[in-house]
Design an enzyme around this catalytic site. Sequence first.
Site, short mmCIF file in Angstrom:
data_model
loop_
_atom_site.label_atom_id
_atom_site.label_comp_id
_atom_site.label_asym_id
_atom_site.label_seq_id
_atom_site.Cartn_x
_atom_site.Cartn_y
_atom_site.Cartn_z
N ARG A 117 0.84 -1.20 0.00
CA ARG A 117 0.00 0.00 0.00
C ARG A 117 0.87 1.25 0.00
O ARG A 117 0.56 2.25 -0.65
CB ARG A 117 -0.89 -0.01 1.25
N ARG A 135 0.90 7.08 1.57
CA ARG A 135 0.57 7.55 2.91
C ARG A 135 1.86 7.81 3.66
O ARG A 135 2.76 6.99 3.62
CB ARG A 135 -0.25 6.47 3.64
P1 ADP Z 1 -3.92 1.66 10.39
O1 ADP Z 1 -5.05 0.87 10.99
O2 ADP Z 1 -3.53 1.16 9.04
O3 ADP Z 1 -2.76 1.85 11.31
P2 ADP Z 1 -5.46 4.13 10.63
O4 ADP Z 1 -5.85 4.91 9.43
O5 ADP Z 1 -6.53 3.48 11.40
O6 ADP Z 1 -4.39 3.12 10.08
O7 ADP Z 1 -4.65 5.07 11.63
C1 ADP Z 1 -3.52 5.82 11.21
C2 ADP Z 1 -2.90 6.55 12.41
O8 ADP Z 1 -3.87 7.46 12.98
C3 ADP Z 1 -2.48 5.67 13.58
O9 ADP Z 1 -1.20 5.13 13.41
C4 ADP Z 1 -2.57 6.67 14.75
O10 ADP Z 1 -1.44 7.52 14.80
C5 ADP Z 1 -3.76 7.51 14.40
N1 ADP Z 1 -5.02 6.98 15.00
C6 ADP Z 1 -6.11 6.53 14.32
N2 ADP Z 1 -7.08 6.13 15.17
C7 ADP Z 1 -6.59 6.32 16.42
C8 ADP Z 1 -7.10 6.09 17.73
N3 ADP Z 1 -8.33 5.58 17.93
N4 ADP Z 1 -6.31 6.39 18.79
C9 ADP Z 1 -5.09 6.90 18.61
N5 ADP Z 1 -4.54 7.14 17.41
C10 ADP Z 1 -5.27 6.86 16.33
#
Ligand code: ADP
Length: 187
Positions: free
Chosen positions: A127, A133
Amino acid sequence: MNIILLGPPGSGKGTQGEILARRTGILRVSTGDVLRDAVARGTDLGRRARSYMDQGLLVPDEVIIGLLADVLASAAAARGVIMDGFPRTVKQAEAVDELLEQRGRKVDVVLLLVVPDDELERRILGRAAQAGRTDDNLDALRRRLAAYREQTEPLVDFYRRRGNLVEIPAVGSIPEIAERVRAGVGR
Ligand code: ADP
């Protein structure tokens, strides 16, 4: 209906969450998408979240809990939410419980997407090559997996004890996995 999608980075929460949202008409909320949008627009939230995200660290709970409160209070969420990417810590899970309880609702089902580690690395690095990203590089990926193991995986037991955890083997074709998700949700 309130549904939580739980699973490590690269387990397909976003893909399956979108399919499930389309099929059920329930609003899907991804904290990752909300945060990336905030970063892109340069809002206060975005400024607070960016460095954590780029490093592959979790954004602090108080920032996320404020965001959750807004999301769960919105009119669009009145029929329930598909939660993609949250809760990610026990503290966030407790906040979700409290915010739903205030509205006479609860977490109905937690879907755990199960994928072996080597497959996760393959997917995320693939990805990275495509989508660009800023957090899809090997160092940030390793930190995201570590953050998942340390801070998010304890939620598996938290929900299992409550009896509403459903494990979904999440290797195979997207429609195959979507069918398992559908069966897990029961609609
Ligand atoms: P992935 O599941 O592929 O890691 P996400 O798009 O869900 O990607 O999240 C990307 C980033 O956003 C995480 O690495 C974190 O830094 C932040 N993030 C997302 N959701 C949360 C959450 N619920 N609590 C804390 N950080 C979050």
